[in-house]
Design a protein around this motif. Structure first.
Motif, PDB file in Angstrom:
ATOM      1  N   GLU A   1      -3.199  -8.097 -13.141  1.00 31.86           N
ATOM      2  CA  GLU A   1      -3.904  -8.041 -11.861  1.00 31.86           C
ATOM      3  C   GLU A   1      -2.997  -7.416 -10.803  1.00 31.86           C
ATOM      4  O   GLU A   1      -1.793  -7.674 -10.772  1.00 31.86           O
ATOM      5  N   LEU A   2      -3.577  -6.589  -9.949  1.00 35.02           N
ATOM      6  CA  LEU A   2      -2.811  -5.957  -8.879  1.00 35.02           C
ATOM      7  C   LEU A   2      -2.506  -6.967  -7.783  1.00 35.02           C
ATOM      8  O   LEU A   2      -3.322  -7.845  -7.486  1.00 35.02           O
ATOM      9  N   THR A   3      -1.349  -6.820  -7.163  1.00 35.82           N
ATOM     10  CA  THR A   3      -1.008  -7.676  -6.032  1.00 35.82           C
ATOM     11  C   THR A   3      -1.702  -7.150  -4.777  1.00 35.82           C
ATOM     12  O   THR A   3      -2.202  -6.026  -4.746  1.00 35.82           O
ATOM     13  N   ARG A   4      -1.722  -7.964  -3.745  1.00 32.77           N
ATOM     14  CA  ARG A   4      -2.348  -7.569  -2.481  1.00 32.77           C
ATOM     15  C   ARG A   4      -1.671  -6.330  -1.898  1.00 32.77           C
ATOM     16  O   ARG A   4      -2.332  -5.439  -1.381  1.00 32.77           O
ATOM     17  N   GLU A   5      -0.341  -6.271  -2.002  1.00 30.42           N
ATOM     18  CA  GLU A   5       0.401  -5.131  -1.467  1.00 30.42           C
ATOM     19  C   GLU A   5       0.076  -3.850  -2.236  1.00 30.42           C
ATOM     20  O   GLU A   5      -0.036  -2.779  -1.647  1.00 30.42           O
ATOM     21  N   GLU A   6      -0.073  -3.963  -3.554  1.00 34.68           N
ATOM     22  CA  GLU A   6      -0.407  -2.793  -4.363  1.00 34.68           C
ATOM     23  C   GLU A   6      -1.810  -2.288  -4.038  1.00 34.68           C
ATOM     24  O   GLU A   6      -2.025  -1.078  -3.928  1.00 34.68           O
ATOM     25  N   LYS A   7      -2.753  -3.213  -3.855  1.00 33.47           N
ATOM     26  CA  LYS A   7      -4.114  -2.811  -3.485  1.00 33.47           C
ATOM     27  C   LYS A   7      -4.120  -2.090  -2.135  1.00 33.47           C
ATOM     28  O   LYS A   7      -4.783  -1.068  -1.967  1.00 33.47           O
ATOM     29  N   ALA A   8      -3.359  -2.622  -1.176  1.00 29.76           N
ATOM     30  CA  ALA A   8      -3.287  -1.993   0.144  1.00 29.76           C
ATOM     31  C   ALA A   8      -2.635  -0.618   0.060  1.00 29.76           C
ATOM     32  O   ALA A   8      -3.064   0.324   0.733  1.00 29.76           O
ATOM     33  N   ALA A   9      -1.604  -0.490  -0.769  1.00 27.32           N
ATOM     34  CA  ALA A   9      -0.931   0.800  -0.926  1.00 27.32           C
ATOM     35  C   ALA A   9      -1.860   1.821  -1.574  1.00 27.32           C
ATOM     36  O   ALA A   9      -1.899   2.991  -1.159  1.00 27.32           O
ATOM     37  N   ILE A  10      -2.638   1.407  -2.565  1.00 26.90           N
ATOM     38  CA  ILE A  10      -3.601   2.303  -3.203  1.00 26.90           C
ATOM     39  C   ILE A  10      -4.646   2.758  -2.198  1.00 26.90           C
ATOM     40  O   ILE A  10      -4.966   3.939  -2.092  1.00 26.90           O
TER      41      ILE A  10
ATOM     42  N   THR B   1      -2.083  13.473  -8.911  1.00 32.43           N
ATOM     43  CA  THR B   1      -1.770  14.155  -7.657  1.00 32.43           C
ATOM     44  C   THR B   1      -1.356  13.221  -6.530  1.00 32.43           C
ATOM     45  O   THR B   1      -0.411  13.507  -5.807  1.00 32.43           O
ATOM     46  N   VAL B   2      -2.060  12.126  -6.367  1.00 36.29           N
ATOM     47  CA  VAL B   2      -1.822  11.255  -5.211  1.00 36.29           C
ATOM     48  C   VAL B   2      -0.752  10.212  -5.492  1.00 36.29           C
ATOM     49  O   VAL B   2       0.111   9.954  -4.653  1.00 36.29           O
ATOM     50  N   LEU B   3      -0.761   9.595  -6.658  1.00 33.18           N
ATOM     51  CA  LEU B   3       0.180   8.518  -6.979  1.00 33.18           C
ATOM     52  C   LEU B   3       1.642   8.954  -6.950  1.00 33.18           C
ATOM     53  O   LEU B   3       2.493   8.183  -6.501  1.00 33.18           O
ATOM     54  N   PRO B   4       2.015  10.169  -7.367  1.00 37.57           N
ATOM     55  CA  PRO B   4       3.425  10.566  -7.274  1.00 37.57           C
ATOM     56  C   PRO B   4       3.978  10.620  -5.847  1.00 37.57           C
ATOM     57  O   PRO B   4       5.191  10.689  -5.660  1.00 37.57           O
ATOM     58  N   LEU B   5       3.134  10.560  -4.844  1.00 38.57           N
ATOM     59  CA  LEU B   5       3.612  10.552  -3.457  1.00 38.57           C
ATOM     60  C   LEU B   5       4.316   9.241  -3.109  1.00 38.57           C
ATOM     61  O   LEU B   5       5.078   9.186  -2.145  1.00 38.57           O
ATOM     62  N   ASP B   6       4.061   8.178  -3.869  1.00 37.12           N
ATOM     63  CA  ASP B   6       4.712   6.880  -3.672  1.00 37.12           C
ATOM     64  C   ASP B   6       5.392   6.484  -4.985  1.00 37.12           C
ATOM     65  O   ASP B   6       4.778   5.839  -5.834  1.00 37.12           O
ATOM     66  N   PRO B   7       6.662   6.872  -5.193  1.00 42.22           N
ATOM     67  CA  PRO B   7       7.324   6.625  -6.475  1.00 42.22           C
ATOM     68  C   PRO B   7       7.440   5.150  -6.838  1.00 42.22           C
ATOM     69  O   PRO B   7       7.341   4.794  -8.007  1.00 42.22           O
ATOM     70  N   ALA B   8       7.641   4.287  -5.853  1.00 40.18           N
ATOM     71  CA  ALA B   8       7.764   2.857  -6.150  1.00 40.18           C
ATOM     72  C   ALA B   8       6.446   2.310  -6.691  1.00 40.18           C
ATOM     73  O   ALA B   8       6.428   1.566  -7.673  1.00 40.18           O
ATOM     74  N   LEU B   9       5.341   2.687  -6.065  1.00 44.28           N
ATOM     75  CA  LEU B   9       4.035   2.235  -6.534  1.00 44.28           C
ATOM     76  C   LEU B   9       3.725   2.837  -7.901  1.00 44.28           C
ATOM     77  O   LEU B   9       3.185   2.153  -8.776  1.00 44.28           O
ATOM     78  N   GLU B  10       4.082   4.096  -8.095  1.00 42.65           N
ATOM     79  CA  GLU B  10       3.846   4.741  -9.382  1.00 42.65           C
ATOM     80  C   GLU B  10       4.582   4.015 -10.499  1.00 42.65           C
ATOM     81  O   GLU B  10       4.020   3.746 -11.569  1.00 42.65           O
ATOM     82  N   ALA B  11       5.831   3.658 -10.260  1.00 41.65           N
ATOM     83  CA  ALA B  11       6.604   2.945 -11.276  1.00 41.65           C
ATOM     84  C   ALA B  11       6.008   1.571 -11.549  1.00 41.65           C
ATOM     85  O   ALA B  11       5.944   1.123 -12.691  1.00 41.65           O
ATOM     86  N   ALA B  12       5.550   0.894 -10.497  1.00 44.94           N
ATOM     87  CA  ALA B  12       4.974  -0.436 -10.665  1.00 44.94           C
ATOM     88  C   ALA B  12       3.659  -0.388 -11.430  1.00 44.94           C
ATOM     89  O   ALA B  12       3.368  -1.284 -12.221  1.00 44.94           O
ATOM     90  N   LEU B  13       2.866   0.646 -11.219  1.00 43.90           N
ATOM     91  CA  LEU B  13       1.554   0.718 -11.863  1.00 43.90           C
ATOM     92  C   LEU B  13       1.598   1.294 -13.270  1.00 43.90           C
ATOM     93  O   LEU B  13       0.743   0.974 -14.090  1.00 43.90           O
TER      94      LEU B  13
END
Length: 120
Positions: free
Chosen positions: A4-13, A55-67
């Motif tokens: 399940e995604l965390t609240r912060e990950e959902k907001a970042a997406i 295209t969009v996810l690589p703009l946030d490397p930390a989120l990309e690694a987490a997902l």
């Protein structure tokens, strides 16, 4: 295995989709599908919109690694300069070259102050 995604990950997406996705329109949602954007209602890791993933996810490397990693969400250590996320599995100490350069300048400045005998 999906988690399940965390609240912060959902907001970042959500912020990435609204700001950077070329297929997203506030009035229509996802333009190719002519419905609400799939990524805005995402609750679990796993399948992602191809355009978002490539295209969009690589703009946030930390989120990309987490997902994109399997298993639990990796813990990122904070960058000592700006507080950004630094991947835990590497010997990297700073989040970017700019932060590394800034830290190097700071270290050199302190070194020269000590060498001159100026104590702050």
């Amino acid at each position: 295995m999906a988690r399940e995604l965390t609240r912060e990950e959902k907001a970042a997406i959500r912020s990435l989709v609204v700001k950077w996705c070329a297929n997203y329109d506030r009035a229509c949602g996802c333009l190719p599908l002519d419905c609400e954007c799939y990524m805005l209602g995402k609750c679990w890791t796993g399948a992602y919109c191809r355009y978002f993933r490539e295209t969009v996810l690589p703009l946030d490397p930390a989120l990309e690694a987490a997902l994109t990693t399997e298993g639990p969400r990796p813990d990122f250590k904070p960058c000592p300069i700006c507080g950004g996320a630094v991947a835990p599995d590497r010997r990297q100490a700073y989040c970017s070259e700019a932060c590394a350069l800034k830290a190097h300048r700071r270290q050199q400045r302190e070194y020269m102050r000590r060498k001159r005998g100026v104590i702050c």
